[in-house]
Scaffold this motif. Structure first.
Motif, PDB file in Angstrom:
ATOM      1  N   GLU A 194       0.820  -1.176  -0.106  1.00  0.00           N
ATOM      2  CA  GLU A 194       0.160   0.009   0.058  1.00  0.00           C
ATOM      3  C   GLU A 194       0.874   1.201   0.036  1.00  0.00           C
ATOM      4  O   GLU A 194       0.511   2.304  -0.433  1.00  0.00           O
TER       5      GLU A 194
ATOM      6  N   THR B 241       0.763   4.662  -2.822  1.00  0.00           N
ATOM      7  CA  THR B 241       0.379   5.955  -2.433  1.00  0.00           C
ATOM      8  C   THR B 241       1.028   7.032  -3.596  1.00  0.00           C
ATOM      9  O   THR B 241       0.611   7.894  -3.351  1.00  0.00           O
TER      10      THR B 241
ATOM     11  N   SER C 141      -6.753  -5.167  -0.139  1.00  0.00           N
ATOM     12  CA  SER C 141      -7.458  -3.944  -0.164  1.00  0.00           C
ATOM     13  C   SER C 141      -8.957  -4.120  -0.332  1.00  0.00           C
ATOM     14  O   SER C 141      -9.146  -4.759  -1.267  1.00  0.00           O
TER      15      SER C 141
END
Length: 391
Positions: free
Chosen positions: A126, A130, A157
């Motif tokens: 993750e 970003t 997710s």
């Protein structure tokens, strides 16, 4: 932000080892930040810039031993990767290959594959995701010839789709690509898989060049039948593809049809592999070449399979239906097993069956799947061509 690593970890990190484990971080791992991080040694000296982000291996990656991470850094990484793929970019017989291979190209947690004029990004944690806009923008600056992009989310997710189109034009379905002159139908937006595993191109190339010419081939855990198609293109007299997934039937037929290969000499069987071995023994079937390329871990209603525990059983079962002086092509992508350990597992199974064997060829990852020389675990693919004589 700065994070101090343990004395034990700082030596390997200074040498260029990129993966961060929980135990490498001073005072234990309890960091929750998406910012770029400066990792420092026990004296407070800079080692490298990287990030923390849990994935299937480790809790983060070191990226830049020379300074900060920004748009310029990613542009330089992609530019270096592009130069190293020139042979693939200019090869008109292969249009599907890896453009950027994670830590091998300097950025652990990201891979980018080329399928013709399109790119497929795979994000493994993750934190790096970003920075998607920064990274994709840098990529498009270096690869303006790529007309469209897709992404695969390979971390857990609830909000994100596992696959989606992210920029430019959309690929036709199927998108036909070439590998060693063979056509393969791929689908860039059907879940995590595209229809072909690009790391096996050199192994399949052996079949295209005639390794199984005049021979019968059994392809176990066949997925979409790429090994079978390559063998048929190279002159195999017949192929048999076995996979438990129901989709494998239509997908494999499609690959044969893409190359105008008649289906009469190709058997495509939806069945558990271990059940097929028993069936073949009952029917007294034998094959000149058997490909064993299982997933690292698989589960069905009757059995849990892992390469580490069960690969030897597969080898023993394969020997039962292999022609005398036949060839076993033993393959795994299990990163947790070294080549030496894998070879030992296979040899033990062959000796248990009282076979005389010769390992003719060994393959690991092709050049487009660049490996970091300080991170041998990244060279996960192991393929052995073993000639077997039964006593």
């Amino acid at each position: 932000m700065k994070i101090q690593v343990t004395k034990k970890a700082e030596k390997k990190m200074k040498m260029g080892y990129p993966l961060i484990q929980k135990e490498d971080i001073q005072n234990g791992y309890s960091i929750d930040t998406k910012d770029w991080v400066e990792f420092i040694d026990s004296k407070g000296h800079f080692i490298a810039t990287g990030y923390v982000g849990e994935q299937n291996k480790g809790v983060g990656w070191l990226l830049n031993w020379a300074g900060p991470i920004n748009a310029t850094f990613f542009e330089e990484m992609f530019s270096e990767a592009k130069v190293e793929r020139i042979a693939y970019i200019e090869d008109e017989t292969t249009t599907a290959y890896r453009l950027f291979n994670g830590e091998g190209d300097g950025v652990g947690g990201l891979t980018v594959d080329c399928y013709g004029d399109f790119a497929v990004f795979s994000w493994y944690n993750e934190t790096l995701f970003t920075y998607k806009e920064l990274i994709v923008t840098a990529f498009r600056k270096v690869f303006p010839e790529i007309i469209g992009g897709y992404e695969k989310i390979r971390f857990t997710s609830k909000e994100l789709p596992e696959s989606q189109h992210i920029f430019g034009g959309k690929a036709p379905e199927p998108l036909m690509v070439l590998e060693n002159g063979v056509r393969f139908a791929t689908y860039l937006n059907e879940g995590l898989m595209t229809g072909i595993f690009l790391d096996q191109k050199e192994v399949r190339g052996q079949f295209v060049e005639g390794f199984a010419a005049g021979k019968t081939l059994l392809n176990m855990f066949s997925y979409t039948g790429a090994f079978s198609v390559a063998a048929a293109m190279g002159g195999a007299t017949s192929t048999t593809s076995v996979d438990l997934a129901k989709r494998s039937l239509a997908k494999t037929q499609e690959q044969f049809e893409a190359n105008h290969l008649p289906l009469e000499e190709q058997k495509i069987i939806v069945m558990d592999v271990f059940d097929y071995f028993k069936y073949a023994v009952r029917k007294q079937l034998t094959f000149d070449v058997i490909v064993l390329d299982p997933p690292s871990f698989a589960r069905n209603k009757k059995k849990v399979f892992s390469v580490a525990k069960n690969y030897g059983e597969l080898v023993e079962d394969a020997v039962e239906i292999l022609s005398n002086n036949g060839v076993l092509v033993a393959s795994t992508n299990a990163a947790n097993i070294s080549l030496d350990k894998y070879t030992t597992m296979i040899i033990e199974a062959l000796e248990k069956k009282n076979c005389i064997y010769t390992i003719r060829q060994t393959y690991q990852l092709p050049a487009d799947f660049k490996v970091n020389r300080h991170f041998n675990e990244g060279n996960y693919l192991k393929v052995l061509f073993i000639e077997i004589k039964k006593v």
